[in-house]
Design an enzyme around this catalytic site. Structure first.
Site, mmCIF file in Angstrom:
data_model
loop_
_atom_site.group_PDB
_atom_site.id
_atom_site.type_symbol
_atom_site.label_atom_id
_atom_site.label_comp_id
_atom_site.label_asym_id
_atom_site.label_seq_id
_atom_site.Cartn_x
_atom_site.Cartn_y
_atom_site.Cartn_z
ATOM 1 N N ASP A 122 -3.403 -20.469 -16.534
ATOM 2 C CA ASP A 122 -3.644 -19.738 -17.777
ATOM 3 C C ASP A 122 -2.244 -19.042 -18.356
ATOM 4 O O ASP A 122 -2.324 -17.934 -18.811
ATOM 5 C CB ASP A 122 -4.618 -18.519 -17.403
ATOM 6 N N ASP A 160 -9.328 -25.136 -18.149
ATOM 7 C CA ASP A 160 -8.372 -24.839 -19.134
ATOM 8 C C ASP A 160 -7.155 -25.625 -18.934
ATOM 9 O O ASP A 160 -6.026 -25.525 -19.834
ATOM 10 C CB ASP A 160 -8.364 -23.456 -19.086
#
Length: 420
Positions: A122, A160
């Site tokens: 992230d 992600d």
């Protein structure tokens, strides 16, 4: 959009079957000769032990004579959802994984496991974390694989991680001030990211009863021609397929169409085509269907499948007030959202293997500021909990606005068998 880290719980999970009977659960091959065929026929999805705060909130609502809302929260907590594997040493994650898989097997259920520990996770922002390097990550993934062993599992690999590679990070090389050197560092770390994800997919994909899905973001993020090359570099060829909408709010229709387009483009690229020629979710559907009919007719047996996170998309995505925020962060604790379709392998879509609750509903996306100085979330007027921490206000919204509904009818007292 960024996926948010859940609270890591060490308590031994519980299981809850969902009444699913799926002889070919998640597109799995016929039962192995050493496997009880009845077990393969009755396997259901697995519910781990819920966040304790869910039951604490339900008890408080019960004490306030808000029984319907309490019942809705308890129903949400009991619904099958994923177990997120993040942090921990290899020995710890091996034990945790083995405990989950064995408990699920005893209850004739299939757990959904989420790997969430890739280095540089992230962009070191809301859900920062992950291991230090590829060697550590390789050992950690190997321990997860050992924990699963010959057990049955669905694994979502690194939400992600491909949609937000180091090259996408605004400070992806903040440890160097030279611009050219920073770009080289970003490129090196991005190449390592693809290798890390690909190796994880390959390692887990060799397990006999494990279905592996590498994350593909959601339809409001990357276009098909953008995400497909990333999936290819991330080893999707060795996976059952990919996951969509993890921790996000896109509608079932948008997710299904995105999944079909991504799967078709992967098939087209596998035959030598270029991803840039594939229709994207921005095309008119009639034009895209004509292209698909001509280039990639639907053949589910030869195409990559996908799983969809429906945990919080019952009301679809949030549309921020126009011009109100510099960065509305529509992925971060958006208001007035609801639980979505219940987990099932009976999706009615030959490419969509399952609707799953991958994100744990009720746990915060992070301390959302929407481009302001904070500390309050200007849309909610409160300081949002950190990523993965229980968010009572949001949990109650999800229950109240669930689609389909999860609270009992107003004229029925929860737990009783008659109207009052």
């Amino acid at each position: 959009m960024r996926t948010t880290r859940p609270i890591l719980r060490t308590a031994l999970p519980l299981a809850l079957t969902t009444g699913l009977t799926s002889a070919l659960l998640l597109g799995s091959p016929p039962a192995l000769a050493t496997e009880d065929p009845v077990d393969a026929l009755t396997t259901s999805l697995y519910a781990p032990r819920a966040n304790p705060q869910a039951y604490r909130q339900a008890d408080e609502l019960e004490g306030a004579k808000r029984s319907r809302e309490a019942a809705g929260l308890r129903a949400m907590a009991r619904t099958p959802h994923a177990v997120w594997l993040a942090g921990r040493t290899p020995d710890e994650v091996r034990r945790e994984t083995r405990a989950v898989v064995r408990d699920a097997a005893r209850r004739r259920a299939t757990p959904t496991l989420v790997l969430y520990n890739v280095p540089g996770r992230d962009c070191s922002l809301y859900s920062a974390g992950g291991l230090r390097d590829s060697a550590e990550y390789r050992a950690w993934v190997g321990a997860v694989a050992e924990g699963i062993g010959g057990g049955r599992a669905v694994v979502v690999v690194e939400p992600d991680a491909l949609a937000l590679v180091p090259a996408d990070c605004p400070d992806g090389a903040k440890d160097t001030k030279d611009a050219k050197d920073a770009e080289r560092v970003k490129a090196t770390r991005t190449a390592a990211r693809y290798a890390q994800v690909s190796e994880a997919v390959t390692t887990l994909g060799t397990l006999p009863r494990t279905k592996v899905y590498v994350d593909a973001g959601h339809p409001a993020w990357h276009t098909v021609d953008s995400i497909v090359p990333r999936l290819v570099k991330g080893g999707v060829a060795h996976a059952t397929g990919f996951s969509v909408n993890v921790s996000n709010y896109s509608t079932d229709d948008a997710n299904a169409w995105y999944g079909r387009l991504v799967s078709s483009c992967l098939a087209y690229v596998d035959k030598g085509g270029k991803a840039s020629a594939c229709p994207t979710q921005k095309w008119r559907r009639a034009d895209a269907r004509r292209w698909l009919d001509r280039h990639v007719p639907l053949d589910a047996g030869r195409m990559k499948h996908f799983v969809t996170d429906t945990s919080r998309n019952g009301q679809g995505p949030w549309s921020p007030p126009a011009g109100k925020y510099r960065d509305a962060q529509d992925w971060c604790n958006p208001p007035a959202r609801g639980l979505g379709a219940r987990p099932t392998t009976r999706t009615g879509d030959p490419l969509n293997d399952a609707n799953l609750w991958i994100k744990t509903p009720g746990e915060s996306d992070g301390e959302c500021l929407r481009g302001t100085k904070g500390p309050k979330d200007p849309e909610r007027g409160t300081v949002d909990p950190k990523a993965g921490v229980w968010f009572p206000a949001q949990a109650l919204e999800l229950v109240r606005l669930a689609n389909p509904a999860i609270m009992p009818p107003e004229n029925r007292v929860p737990g009783r068998g008659r109207d009052v």
